[in-house]
Design an enzyme around this catalytic site. Structure first.
Site, PDB file in Angstrom:
ATOM      1  N   SER A 129       0.819  -1.218   0.000  1.00  0.00           N
ATOM      2  CA  SER A 129       0.000   0.000   0.000  1.00  0.00           C
ATOM      3  C   SER A 129       0.851   1.265   0.000  1.00  0.00           C
ATOM      4  O   SER A 129       1.941   1.306   0.577  1.00  0.00           O
ATOM      5  CB  SER A 129      -0.898   0.029   1.238  1.00  0.00           C
ATOM      6  OG  SER A 129      -1.652  -1.139   1.323  1.00  0.00           O
ATOM      7  N   GLU A 244      -2.825 -14.755   1.804  1.00  0.00           N
ATOM      8  CA  GLU A 244      -3.070 -13.877   2.953  1.00  0.00           C
ATOM      9  C   GLU A 244      -4.471 -14.118   3.512  1.00  0.00           C
ATOM     10  O   GLU A 244      -4.697 -14.045   4.706  1.00  0.00           O
ATOM     11  CB  GLU A 244      -2.927 -12.404   2.528  1.00  0.00           C
ATOM     12  CG  GLU A 244      -3.080 -11.418   3.686  1.00  0.00           C
ATOM     13  CD  GLU A 244      -3.057  -9.956   3.269  1.00  0.00           C
ATOM     14  OE1 GLU A 244      -3.084  -9.678   2.051  1.00  0.00           O
ATOM     15  OE2 GLU A 244      -3.017  -9.096   4.152  1.00  0.00           O
ATOM     16  N   ASN A 384     -13.786  -4.409   3.561  1.00  0.00           N
ATOM     17  CA  ASN A 384     -15.027  -5.186   3.406  1.00  0.00           C
ATOM     18  C   ASN A 384     -15.877  -4.690   2.235  1.00  0.00           C
ATOM     19  O   ASN A 384     -16.587  -5.471   1.608  1.00  0.00           O
ATOM     20  CB  ASN A 384     -15.830  -5.149   4.718  1.00  0.00           C
ATOM     21  CG  ASN A 384     -15.250  -6.118   5.736  1.00  0.00           C
ATOM     22  OD1 ASN A 384     -14.157  -6.655   5.540  1.00  0.00           O
ATOM     23  ND2 ASN A 384     -15.981  -6.357   6.810  1.00  0.00           N
ATOM     24  N   GLU A 385     -15.772  -3.383   1.926  1.00  0.00           N
ATOM     25  CA  GLU A 385     -16.533  -2.878   0.771  1.00  0.00           C
ATOM     26  C   GLU A 385     -15.997  -3.521  -0.512  1.00  0.00           C
ATOM     27  O   GLU A 385     -16.772  -3.943  -1.378  1.00  0.00           O
ATOM     28  CB  GLU A 385     -16.416  -1.344   0.661  1.00  0.00           C
ATOM     29  CG  GLU A 385     -17.160  -0.574   1.747  1.00  0.00           C
ATOM     30  CD  GLU A 385     -16.427  -0.578   3.095  1.00  0.00           C
ATOM     31  OE1 GLU A 385     -15.209  -0.848   3.118  1.00  0.00           O
ATOM     32  OE2 GLU A 385     -17.085  -0.327   4.124  1.00  0.00           O
TER      33      GLU A 385
HETATM   34  C1  LIG Z   1      -3.922  -1.944  10.557  1.00  0.00           C
HETATM   35  C2  LIG Z   1      -3.575  -2.015   9.109  1.00  0.00           C
HETATM   36  C3  LIG Z   1      -2.465  -2.734   8.721  1.00  0.00           C
HETATM   37  C4  LIG Z   1      -2.094  -2.769   7.370  1.00  0.00           C
HETATM   38  N1  LIG Z   1      -0.933  -3.426   7.029  1.00  0.00           N
HETATM   39  C5  LIG Z   1      -0.486  -3.343   5.761  1.00  0.00           C
HETATM   40  C6  LIG Z   1       0.797  -3.890   5.418  1.00  0.00           C
HETATM   41  O1  LIG Z   1       1.503  -4.471   6.242  1.00  0.00           O
HETATM   42  N2  LIG Z   1       1.231  -3.743   4.149  1.00  0.00           N
HETATM   43  C7  LIG Z   1       0.481  -3.120   3.182  1.00  0.00           C
HETATM   44  O2  LIG Z   1       0.924  -3.045   2.044  1.00  0.00           O
HETATM   45  N3  LIG Z   1      -0.739  -2.585   3.478  1.00  0.00           N
HETATM   46  C8  LIG Z   1      -1.218  -2.683   4.743  1.00  0.00           C
HETATM   47  N4  LIG Z   1      -2.447  -2.128   5.078  1.00  0.00           N
HETATM   48  C9  LIG Z   1      -3.158  -1.351   4.068  1.00  0.00           C
HETATM   49  C10 LIG Z   1      -4.490  -1.923   3.620  1.00  0.00           C
HETATM   50  O3  LIG Z   1      -4.308  -2.978   2.719  1.00  0.00           O
HETATM   51  C11 LIG Z   1      -5.292  -0.766   3.027  1.00  0.00           C
HETATM   52  O4  LIG Z   1      -5.574   0.135   4.082  1.00  0.00           O
HETATM   53  C12 LIG Z   1      -6.563  -1.221   2.382  1.00  0.00           C
HETATM   54  O5  LIG Z   1      -6.305  -1.945   1.217  1.00  0.00           O
HETATM   55  C13 LIG Z   1      -7.483  -0.006   2.035  1.00  0.00           C
HETATM   56  O6  LIG Z   1      -6.782   0.948   1.319  1.00  0.00           O
HETATM   57  P1  LIG Z   1      -6.760   2.497   1.775  1.00  0.00           P
HETATM   58  O7  LIG Z   1      -6.416   2.544   3.228  1.00  0.00           O
HETATM   59  O8  LIG Z   1      -5.868   3.217   0.823  1.00  0.00           O
HETATM   60  O9  LIG Z   1      -8.250   2.999   1.625  1.00  0.00           O
HETATM   61  P2  LIG Z   1      -8.973   3.438   0.296  1.00  0.00           P
HETATM   62  O10 LIG Z   1      -8.678   2.474  -0.793  1.00  0.00           O
HETATM   63  O11 LIG Z   1      -8.681   4.878   0.046  1.00  0.00           O
HETATM   64  O12 LIG Z   1     -10.491   3.286   0.707  1.00  0.00           O
HETATM   65  C14 LIG Z   1     -11.162   4.241   1.530  1.00  0.00           C
HETATM   66  C15 LIG Z   1     -12.595   3.768   1.717  1.00  0.00           C
HETATM   67  O13 LIG Z   1     -13.262   3.726   0.450  1.00  0.00           O
HETATM   68  C16 LIG Z   1     -13.766   2.416   0.205  1.00  0.00           C
HETATM   69  N5  LIG Z   1     -13.602   2.089  -1.222  1.00  0.00           N
HETATM   70  C17 LIG Z   1     -12.494   2.218  -1.975  1.00  0.00           C
HETATM   71  N6  LIG Z   1     -12.705   1.798  -3.237  1.00  0.00           N
HETATM   72  C18 LIG Z   1     -13.998   1.381  -3.288  1.00  0.00           C
HETATM   73  C19 LIG Z   1     -14.833   0.812  -4.307  1.00  0.00           C
HETATM   74  N7  LIG Z   1     -14.357   0.593  -5.533  1.00  0.00           N
HETATM   75  N8  LIG Z   1     -16.113   0.501  -3.997  1.00  0.00           N
HETATM   76  C20 LIG Z   1     -16.600   0.696  -2.739  1.00  0.00           C
HETATM   77  N9  LIG Z   1     -15.860   1.231  -1.727  1.00  0.00           N
HETATM   78  C21 LIG Z   1     -14.586   1.562  -1.998  1.00  0.00           C
HETATM   79  C22 LIG Z   1     -12.940   1.490   1.071  1.00  0.00           C
HETATM   80  O14 LIG Z   1     -13.628   0.313   1.394  1.00  0.00           O
HETATM   81  C23 LIG Z   1     -12.696   2.357   2.296  1.00  0.00           C
HETATM   82  O15 LIG Z   1     -13.798   2.298   3.164  1.00  0.00           O
HETATM   83  C24 LIG Z   1      -2.881  -2.097   6.397  1.00  0.00           C
HETATM   84  C25 LIG Z   1      -4.020  -1.399   6.795  1.00  0.00           C
HETATM   85  C26 LIG Z   1      -4.378  -1.355   8.118  1.00  0.00           C
HETATM   86  C27 LIG Z   1      -5.595  -0.578   8.519  1.00  0.00           C
END
Ligand SMILES: Cc1cc2nc3c(=O)[nH]c(=O)nc-3n(C[C@H](O)[C@H](O)[C@H](O)COP(=O)(O)OP(=O)(O)OC[C@H]3O[C@@H](n4cnc5c(N)ncnc54)[C@H](O)[C@@H]3O)c2cc1C
Length: 398
Positions: A129, A244, A384-385
């Protein structure tokens, strides 16, 4: 479809239970059961115990030092360990990069890294990410360009779990910006001690240091540290993410926490009556326990299908959604059970051996922290979305 365990499988569950009871350090068990802070050595000491027994890599082939177990044995192993209060096996080496290297790594990479993952010598973290590239991971911008025998990496990763402990990071990087975005991504194995890497903590809402930002500033990575072929990183990442998700339902852990919830609700009194005997709270526990039982059966159904040769399908997404909802539901009810005693926040109370004066019952101190921390489980590993989007397409044809 037969969802019952065979005699041999029940005997295996007993063997795992006996092993955990005999070998797990009681202090570590206590920390897991009472939501105390776990340090690197807590994870590693248990990892080494499992490695000594030959049980640390259930999903790896025997030829690579793994157990070569089928889905049922893997499930039993993971669930019994969680129920008994063992720390989880840290996923980044065993469940993520290990299987990728076994499937796509060079011989040299396999020989060097796999034994070190098994022994616990190398701690890995996951660099996927980035700010702006989470759900839309393919838009990632961290760049790697070839300069002689090295890749030069520039960019930023975020949410990198436990990067503060890591010796190595497996990273998705853009190596070609001229092709379709998925086709310009490669996977690199990077030493976290390389000059130009900076790890900055992100302190989460519960006050803990679990995730980080990782910055790459002209980091030189040996050319041979690429996994497989350049431009194929997206394929390897999808393979990795399917690993994963295995075990994501966390049924064993949820059963353990359900027992804890019931114990708390038995200790808490309302007008002299245990909370668990009041109609309203009892119904809430029952509703959640029904969800948990349905989750367990769904998990077993998937495993039975896998055992009879069918690949896990979109049902894995269902387990992710329901599993995270059950885990969050448990933290919500525990917090509700102790009422105002969940409010005082004392980070020291999470330290093992803390003997300060608790405000309210001693089990109350970590409950709010756990509740806030567990907001993460519906976000990481694909929110979850996003899981619902996948289900709606693949199962409902929307
Ligand atoms: C505690 C924690 C540990 C993590 N550890 C790691 C790690 O070790 N390595 C790593 O690489 N990543 C890690 N992650 C990252 C994680 O994979 C991302 O946070 C996740 O994929 C969501 O991406 P984002 O945070 O950029 O949110 P966004 O993608 O910006 O999403 C924001 C919101 O919009 C919603 N959304 C986005 N797109 C859509 C769609 N097309 N339709 C409907 N809803 C949508 C999402 O569900 C969310 O509610 C971690 C995250 C957390 C919270």
């Amino acid at each position: 479809m037969d969802l019952r365990y065979s005699e041999e499988e029940r005997a295996f569950a007993d063997e795992v239970r006996a092993f955990v009871k005999a070998e797990l350090d009681p202090a570590v068990r206590d920390r897991v059961l009472h939501h105390k802070r776990l340090g690197k050595e807590d994870y590693l000491s248990w990892h080494r115990k499992l490695a000594g027994r030959g049980w640390v890599a259930p999903n790896w082939p025997v030829a690579n030092g793994g157990c070569g177990w089928n889905a049922v044995r893997r499930f039993i192993h993971e669930e019994v360990m969680a129920e008994e209060g063992a720390p989880p096996i840290v996923a980044f080496g065993i469940n993520m990069i290990g299987p990728v290297l076994i499937a796509f790594g060079s011989d040299a990479q396999k020989q060097h890294y796999l034994p070190r993952i098994l022994s616990g010598e190398d701690w890995w973290c996951q660099g996927f990410s980035e700010p702006g590239s989470g759900s839309d991971l393919a838009s990632l911008r961290t760049k790697a360009t070839l300069d002689g025998d090295h890749w030069v990496v520039n960019g930023q990763k975020t949410w990198t779990t436990l990067a503060q402990h890591a010796d190595l990071i497996f990273c998705l990087v853009r190596t070609d910006a001229t092709v379709k975005k998925q086709e310009g991504i490669s996977m690199l194995l990077i030493d976290m001690n390389s000059p130009g890497i900076t790890v900055r903590p992100i302190i989460t809402i519960d006050g803990e240091h679990e995730v980080n930002e990782v910055f790459f500033d002209d980091v030189r990575v040996p050319r041979e540290n690429i996994v497989g072929e350049p431009g194929k990183g997206w394929t390897y990442a999808k393979f990795l993410l399917s690993h994963e998700r295995s075990g994501i339902a966390r049924v064993g852990q949820a059963k353990r926490e359900m027992r804890r919830l019931k114990a708390i609700a038995t200790s808490e009194l309302v007008d002299g009556v245990p909370l668990i005997e009041t109609k309203a709270f009892r119904e809430k526990i029952a509703a959640l326990e029904i969800e948990l039982m349905a989750l367990e059966i769904t998990n077993l159904r998937m495993i039975a299908a896998e055992k009879s040769g069918q690949a896990p399908g979109a049902e894995a997404n269902m387990l992710k959604i329901k599993g995270s909802e059950v885990q969050q539901g448990l933290t919500e009810l525990m917090m509700e059970a102790v009422g105002p005693y969940a409010l005082p926040f004392d980070p020291d109370a999470l330290e093992p051996g803390w003997n300060g004066e608790p405000i309210g019952p001693d089990y109350a101190a970590p409950l709010a922290g756990t509740y806030f921390n567990y907001r993460k489980v519906s976000i990481y590993g694909g929110s979850n979305e996003i899981q619902r989007n996948i289900l709606s397409k693949s199962l409902l044809g929307l």
